[in-house]
Design a protein around this motif. Structure first.
Motif, PDB file in Angstrom:
ATOM      1  N   LEU A   1      32.390  41.723  36.786  1.00 25.63           N
ATOM      2  CA  LEU A   1      32.295  41.060  35.491  1.00 25.63           C
ATOM      3  C   LEU A   1      32.179  39.552  35.674  1.00 25.63           C
ATOM      4  N   GLU A   2      31.295  38.935  34.886  1.00 26.06           N
ATOM      5  CA  GLU A   2      31.193  37.479  34.913  1.00 26.06           C
ATOM      6  C   GLU A   2      32.480  36.899  34.340  1.00 26.06           C
ATOM      7  N   HIS A   3      33.028  35.925  35.020  1.00 25.72           N
ATOM      8  CA  HIS A   3      34.289  35.388  34.513  1.00 25.72           C
ATOM      9  C   HIS A   3      34.138  33.994  33.929  1.00 25.72           C
ATOM     10  N   ASN A   4      32.962  33.654  33.422  1.00 26.18           N
ATOM     11  CA  ASN A   4      32.830  32.381  32.728  1.00 26.18           C
ATOM     12  C   ASN A   4      33.353  32.464  31.300  1.00 26.18           C
ATOM     13  N   LYS A   5      33.593  33.660  30.796  1.00 21.14           N
ATOM     14  CA  LYS A   5      34.078  33.829  29.428  1.00 21.14           C
ATOM     15  C   LYS A   5      35.582  33.619  29.328  1.00 21.14           C
ATOM     16  N   TRP A   6      36.303  33.870  30.372  1.00 23.75           N
ATOM     17  CA  TRP A   6      37.756  33.769  30.349  1.00 23.75           C
ATOM     18  C   TRP A   6      38.209  32.708  31.321  1.00 23.75           C
ATOM     19  N   ASN A   7      39.393  32.222  31.084  1.00 27.29           N
ATOM     20  CA  ASN A   7      39.972  31.310  32.062  1.00 27.29           C
ATOM     21  C   ASN A   7      40.146  32.036  33.383  1.00 27.29           C
ATOM     22  N   THR A   8      40.605  33.261  33.321  1.00 28.83           N
ATOM     23  CA  THR A   8      40.832  34.080  34.500  1.00 28.83           C
ATOM     24  C   THR A   8      40.542  35.522  34.134  1.00 28.83           C
ATOM     25  N   HIS A   9      39.995  36.261  35.050  1.00 28.06           N
ATOM     26  CA  HIS A   9      39.889  37.705  34.844  1.00 28.06           C
ATOM     27  C   HIS A   9      40.332  38.370  36.133  1.00 28.06           C
ATOM     28  N   TYR A  10      40.811  39.566  36.006  1.00 25.84           N
ATOM     29  CA  TYR A  10      41.234  40.279  37.192  1.00 25.84           C
ATOM     30  C   TYR A  10      40.900  41.747  37.056  1.00 25.84           C
ATOM     31  N   SER A  11      40.954  42.430  38.173  1.00 22.57           N
ATOM     32  CA  SER A  11      40.586  43.839  38.235  1.00 22.57           C
ATOM     33  C   SER A  11      41.528  44.528  39.223  1.00 22.57           C
ATOM     34  N   PRO A  12      41.410  45.820  39.400  1.00 25.28           N
ATOM     35  CA  PRO A  12      42.321  46.528  40.307  1.00 25.28           C
ATOM     36  C   PRO A  12      42.356  45.972  41.734  1.00 25.28           C
ATOM     37  N   LYS A  13      41.279  45.349  42.191  1.00 26.13           N
ATOM     38  CA  LYS A  13      41.259  44.820  43.559  1.00 26.13           C
ATOM     39  C   LYS A  13      42.216  43.635  43.748  1.00 26.13           C
ATOM     40  N   ASP A  14      42.691  43.056  42.650  1.00 29.87           N
ATOM     41  CA  ASP A  14      43.595  41.911  42.729  1.00 29.87           C
ATOM     42  C   ASP A  14      45.062  42.302  42.914  1.00 29.87           C
ATOM     43  N   PHE A  15      45.323  43.588  43.058  1.00 27.68           N
ATOM     44  CA  PHE A  15      46.693  44.076  43.202  1.00 27.68           C
ATOM     45  C   PHE A  15      46.866  44.797  44.522  1.00 27.68           C
ATOM     46  N   GLY A  16      48.008  44.543  45.144  1.00 30.85           N
ATOM     47  CA  GLY A  16      48.337  45.226  46.386  1.00 30.85           C
ATOM     48  C   GLY A  16      49.477  46.204  46.164  1.00 30.85           C
ATOM     49  N   TRP A  17      50.199  46.469  47.236  1.00 30.29           N
ATOM     50  CA  TRP A  17      51.330  47.387  47.196  1.00 30.29           C
ATOM     51  C   TRP A  17      52.580  46.673  46.709  1.00 30.29           C
ATOM     52  N   LYS A  18      53.492  47.409  46.093  1.00 30.56           N
ATOM     53  CA  LYS A  18      54.804  46.926  45.659  1.00 30.56           C
ATOM     54  C   LYS A  18      54.716  45.690  44.777  1.00 30.56           C
ATOM     55  N   GLY A  19      53.704  45.655  43.901  1.00 32.21           N
ATOM     56  CA  GLY A  19      53.569  44.551  42.962  1.00 32.21           C
ATOM     57  C   GLY A  19      52.992  43.276  43.544  1.00 32.21           C
ATOM     58  N   LYS A  20      52.482  43.327  44.749  1.00 28.32           N
ATOM     59  CA  LYS A  20      51.910  42.132  45.375  1.00 28.32           C
ATOM     60  C   LYS A  20      50.606  41.770  44.670  1.00 28.32           C
ATOM     61  N   ILE A  21      50.461  40.491  44.365  1.00 25.30           N
ATOM     62  CA  ILE A  21      49.267  39.971  43.703  1.00 25.30           C
ATOM     63  C   ILE A  21      48.374  39.349  44.771  1.00 25.30           C
ATOM     64  N   ASN A  22      47.118  39.783  44.819  1.00 22.64           N
ATOM     65  CA  ASN A  22      46.181  39.295  45.832  1.00 22.64           C
ATOM     66  C   ASN A  22      45.351  38.106  45.360  1.00 22.64           C
ATOM     67  N   SER A  23      45.477  37.715  44.109  1.00 20.80           N
ATOM     68  CA  SER A  23      44.693  36.621  43.539  1.00 20.80           C
ATOM     69  C   SER A  23      45.590  35.407  43.327  1.00 20.80           C
ATOM     70  N   ILE A  24      45.173  34.269  43.850  1.00 20.03           N
ATOM     71  CA  ILE A  24      45.951  33.035  43.689  1.00 20.03           C
ATOM     72  C   ILE A  24      45.978  32.605  42.224  1.00 20.03           C
ATOM     73  N   GLU A  25      44.838  32.729  41.527  1.00 21.86           N
ATOM     74  CA  GLU A  25      44.781  32.372  40.107  1.00 21.86           C
ATOM     75  C   GLU A  25      45.751  33.208  39.287  1.00 21.86           C
ATOM     76  N   LEU A  26      45.761  34.499  39.555  1.00 23.16           N
ATOM     77  CA  LEU A  26      46.632  35.397  38.812  1.00 23.16           C
ATOM     78  C   LEU A  26      48.102  35.107  39.115  1.00 23.16           C
ATOM     79  N   GLN A  27      48.415  34.799  40.352  1.00 32.51           N
ATOM     80  CA  GLN A  27      49.797  34.468  40.715  1.00 32.51           C
ATOM     81  C   GLN A  27      50.244  33.192  40.022  1.00 32.51           C
ATOM     82  N   SER A  28      49.361  32.195  39.926  1.00 32.78           N
ATOM     83  CA  SER A  28      49.739  30.958  39.231  1.00 32.78           C
ATOM     84  C   SER A  28      49.920  31.209  37.733  1.00 32.78           C
ATOM     85  N   PHE A  29      49.135  32.127  37.168  1.00 36.15           N
ATOM     86  CA  PHE A  29      49.319  32.517  35.769  1.00 36.15           C
ATOM     87  C   PHE A  29      50.698  33.134  35.565  1.00 36.15           C
ATOM     88  N   LEU A  30      51.108  33.994  36.482  1.00 36.83           N
ATOM     89  CA  LEU A  30      52.424  34.631  36.374  1.00 36.83           C
ATOM     90  C   LEU A  30      53.571  33.636  36.500  1.00 36.83           C
TER      91      LEU A  30
END
Length: 172
Positions: free
Chosen positions: A74-103
């Motif tokens: 998905l093009e992410h120019n529409k949102w400040n941040t977008h994420y998908s299943p690939k941005d998540f690891g095991w045991k709640g680990k976040i693989n995206s730096i943008e998403l982690q800063s949002f949290l």
């Protein structure tokens, strides 16, 4: 396929642990920053929220609209941040730096505008450091401090009700 099931189980366990240890401590501060969490597969009119913030007189550049999608391309120019299943690891680990800063951002209000019960949306909601979490779904009431149970199409009713409750809570 088996690994995917184990990964989901580990993430669900992480969400349950977060919710079990959550202490609802809504403060009396006025709203300055708002975050919106959307499911792009259900609702994609994100500009409605930007206009709503202006109606409320909230003009902070720190407002964020984050979208979740099952489509990795998905093009992410529409949102400040977008994420998908690939941005998540095991045991709640976040693989995206943008998403982690949002949290890690302590938003005054987080609006979770989705109806589908998806594990990754629950994980983001549970892990967020937002002070007041507002949702529209009753699937897991532990996630939210305030639930305004409306359909996705009833965005105007949601906006009216949210404004009313924010005024009652002396947040505006």
């Amino acid at each position: 396929m088996i690994l995917k099931a184990f990964k989901e189980k580990s993430n669900q366990k992480y969400v349950n642990n977060l919710l079990a240890s959550r202490k609802a401590a809504v403060n009396n501060n006025k709203v300055k920053t708002i975050a919106v969490l959307l499911n792009a597969d259900e609702f994609h009119e994100f500009e409605v929220f930007r206009m709503y913030f202006k109606e409320l007189g909230l003009n902070s550049p720190k407002h964020k609209i984050v979208a979740y999608t099952l489509d990795d391309k998905l093009e992410h120019n529409k949102w400040n941040t977008h994420y998908s299943p690939k941005d998540f690891g095991w045991k709640g680990k976040i693989n995206s730096i943008e998403l982690q800063s949002f949290l890690d951002e302590p938003f005054d209000v987080m609006i979770c505008f989705f109806k589908k019960e998806l594990l990754h949306l629950k994980l983001i909601t549970a892990a967020s450091k937002a002070n007041l979490k507002v949702g529209i779904s009753r699937t897991d009431e532990r996630l939210y401090d305030l639930i305004i149970d409306v359909e996705l199409k009833a965005i105007n009713i949601f906006k009216q009700e949210l404004k009313k409750y924010l005024e009652i809570l002396n947040k505006l």
